[in-house]
Design a protein around this motif. Structure first.
Motif, mmCIF file in Angstrom:
data_model
loop_
_atom_site.group_PDB
_atom_site.id
_atom_site.type_symbol
_atom_site.label_atom_id
_atom_site.label_comp_id
_atom_site.label_asym_id
_atom_site.label_seq_id
_atom_site.Cartn_x
_atom_site.Cartn_y
_atom_site.Cartn_z
ATOM 1 N N LEU A 255 -13.842 -11.010 10.456
ATOM 2 C CA LEU A 255 -12.456 -11.362 10.205
ATOM 3 C C LEU A 255 -11.930 -10.590 9.006
ATOM 4 C CD1 LEU A 255 -10.919 -14.832 10.397
ATOM 5 C CD2 LEU A 255 -10.430 -13.426 8.401
ATOM 6 N N GLY A 256 -10.752 -10.035 9.160
ATOM 7 C CA GLY A 256 -10.116 -9.442 7.999
ATOM 8 C C GLY A 256 -9.302 -8.216 8.320
ATOM 9 N N PRO A 257 -8.451 -7.923 7.426
ATOM 10 C CA PRO A 257 -8.058 -8.845 6.363
ATOM 11 C C PRO A 257 -7.008 -9.848 6.840
ATOM 12 C CG PRO A 257 -7.006 -6.716 6.032
ATOM 13 C CD PRO A 257 -7.893 -6.592 7.244
ATOM 14 N N LEU A 258 -6.963 -10.962 6.140
ATOM 15 C CA LEU A 258 -5.893 -11.949 6.284
ATOM 16 C C LEU A 258 -4.962 -11.703 5.113
ATOM 17 C CD1 LEU A 258 -4.457 -14.602 7.127
ATOM 18 C CD2 LEU A 258 -6.192 -15.826 5.800
ATOM 19 N N ALA A 259 -3.692 -11.493 5.385
ATOM 20 C CA ALA A 259 -2.723 -11.266 4.314
ATOM 21 C C ALA A 259 -1.414 -11.961 4.640
ATOM 22 C CB ALA A 259 -2.486 -9.767 4.125
ATOM 23 N N PHE B 202 -3.301 -6.397 -1.521
ATOM 24 C CA PHE B 202 -4.584 -5.892 -2.005
ATOM 25 C C PHE B 202 -4.367 -4.578 -2.753
ATOM 26 C CE2 PHE B 202 -5.363 -8.186 2.013
ATOM 27 C CZ PHE B 202 -6.128 -9.232 1.531
ATOM 28 N N PRO B 203 -3.750 -4.647 -3.928
ATOM 29 C CA PRO B 203 -3.502 -3.408 -4.677
ATOM 30 C C PRO B 203 -4.812 -2.745 -5.077
ATOM 31 C CG PRO B 203 -3.011 -5.326 -6.042
ATOM 32 C CD PRO B 203 -3.339 -5.832 -4.660
ATOM 33 N N GLY B 204 -4.745 -1.468 -5.289
ATOM 34 C CA GLY B 204 -5.960 -0.722 -5.614
ATOM 35 C C GLY B 204 -6.469 -0.032 -4.368
ATOM 36 N N ASN B 205 -7.728 0.237 -4.354
ATOM 37 C CA ASN B 205 -8.310 0.999 -3.251
ATOM 38 C C ASN B 205 -8.936 0.073 -2.210
ATOM 39 O OD1 ASN B 205 -9.158 3.012 -1.617
ATOM 40 N ND2 ASN B 205 -10.591 3.921 -3.076
ATOM 41 N N HIS C 77 4.140 -1.236 16.882
ATOM 42 C CA HIS C 77 5.233 -0.999 15.938
ATOM 43 C C HIS C 77 5.139 -1.875 14.689
ATOM 44 C CE1 HIS C 77 7.011 -4.227 18.454
ATOM 45 N NE2 HIS C 77 7.532 -4.611 17.308
ATOM 46 N N ASP C 78 4.204 -2.836 14.654
ATOM 47 C CA ASP C 78 3.971 -3.662 13.459
ATOM 48 C C ASP C 78 3.143 -2.932 12.411
ATOM 49 O OD1 ASP C 78 5.241 -5.960 14.543
ATOM 50 O OD2 ASP C 78 3.365 -6.581 15.530
ATOM 51 N N VAL C 79 2.462 -1.869 12.811
ATOM 52 C CA VAL C 79 1.485 -1.215 11.936
ATOM 53 C C VAL C 79 2.069 -0.743 10.604
ATOM 54 C CG1 VAL C 79 -0.144 0.708 11.738
ATOM 55 C CG2 VAL C 79 -0.111 -0.708 13.798
ATOM 56 N N PRO C 80 3.199 -0.061 10.563
ATOM 57 C CA PRO C 80 3.719 0.361 9.256
ATOM 58 C C PRO C 80 3.972 -0.821 8.311
ATOM 59 C CG PRO C 80 4.799 1.578 10.999
ATOM 60 C CD PRO C 80 4.008 0.481 11.668
ATOM 61 N N ALA C 81 4.585 -1.885 8.827
ATOM 62 C CA ALA C 81 4.835 -3.069 7.997
ATOM 63 C C ALA C 81 3.529 -3.734 7.605
ATOM 64 C CB ALA C 81 5.741 -4.047 8.747
ATOM 65 N N ARG C 82 2.566 -3.723 8.504
ATOM 66 C CA ARG C 82 1.253 -4.285 8.206
ATOM 67 C C ARG C 82 0.603 -3.536 7.049
ATOM 68 N NH1 ARG C 82 -3.886 -3.199 9.238
ATOM 69 N NH2 ARG C 82 -5.286 -4.955 9.450
ATOM 70 N N GLU C 83 0.666 -2.225 7.086
ATOM 71 C CA GLU C 83 0.072 -1.423 6.009
ATOM 72 C C GLU C 83 0.760 -1.698 4.671
ATOM 73 O OE1 GLU C 83 -2.735 0.580 6.066
ATOM 74 O OE2 GLU C 83 -2.961 -0.463 7.975
ATOM 75 N N ARG C 84 2.084 -1.825 4.670
ATOM 76 C CA ARG C 84 2.808 -2.142 3.437
ATOM 77 C C ARG C 84 2.406 -3.514 2.912
ATOM 78 N NH1 ARG C 84 6.981 0.258 6.400
ATOM 79 N NH2 ARG C 84 7.888 -1.768 6.929
ATOM 80 N N LEU C 85 2.277 -4.482 3.819
ATOM 81 C CA LEU C 85 1.877 -5.834 3.412
ATOM 82 C C LEU C 85 0.473 -5.829 2.814
ATOM 83 C CD1 LEU C 85 2.344 -8.880 3.275
ATOM 84 C CD2 LEU C 85 1.522 -9.023 5.643
ATOM 85 N N LEU C 86 -0.454 -5.120 3.455
ATOM 86 C CA LEU C 86 -1.822 -5.051 2.930
ATOM 87 C C LEU C 86 -1.854 -4.379 1.564
ATOM 88 C CD1 LEU C 86 -3.803 -4.214 6.180
ATOM 89 C CD2 LEU C 86 -3.683 -6.413 4.984
#
Length: 183
Positions: free
Chosen positions: A75-79, A23-26, A10-19
């Protein structure tokens, strides 16, 4: 107070928003992402930092082969949430992840990142010098760390993904859920 714990589905959606915020862009076009694509993080090595019920940091490690028959982790990403960057959470997460990886018996970690930042944890460009990645990358940002002495000694060749593949629909579903919740 910030809690660092195992990442939950259930962390995945928030994780994607944080990434996306960090890391803006592609970010999906990076060579490191090609090594993670369609794979699951290494068991026990996907971390979430939670403050007030909200995800404020993420770090994952992935199984790879560092040249022929040489297991390692990528390792990655660290955000870290931009609102709290510079307060040491990234360092705490790195120490937790590297300590856990070592405790689980892993010998080496590779990453593509900011050399001055990662040097404080022992990452060194020389340890990844004999390795290449399956796509474009900045050589000076490709770093290695030995958790076990000699784990990267004399290593040469292409880094390739070896981690457990996600079921075909799981990756697409995870990304789709993340996009819907982010909207």
């Amino acid at each position: 107070m910030i809690e660092i714990r195992a990442e939950h589905v259930h962390d995945v959606p928030a994780r994607e928003r944080l990434l996306d915020a960090c890391f803006p862009g592609n970010r999906h076009a990076k060579t490191s992402e090609r090594l993670r694509e369609g794979r699951r993080p290494a068991r026990g090595l996907a971390f979430a930092a939670i403050r007030g019920g909200r995800l404020v940091g993420t770090l994952r490690l992935w199984h790879v082969e560092a040249g022929p028959a040489r297991p390692a982790l990528l390792l990655g990403p660290l955000a870290v949430d931009p609102a709290i960057q510079g307060q040491g959470l990234g360092s705490v997460m790195m120490q937790a992840a590297l300590g856990r990886a070592e405790a689980l018996g892993h010998g080496a970690v590779l990453l593509v990142g900011d050399a001055p930042y990662y040097a404080r944890f022992g990452f060194d460009r020389a340890l990844a010098e004999g390795l290449t990645l399956p796509g474009p990358f900045e050589r000076e940002r490709f770093l290695g760390l030995e958790l076990r002495a000699g784990a990267l000694a004399g290593v040469e060749g292409m880094v390739r993904a070896t981690g457990v593949q996600s079921p075909v629909g799981a990756v697409a579903n995870e990304a789709g859920v993340a996009r819907r919740r982010a909207a």
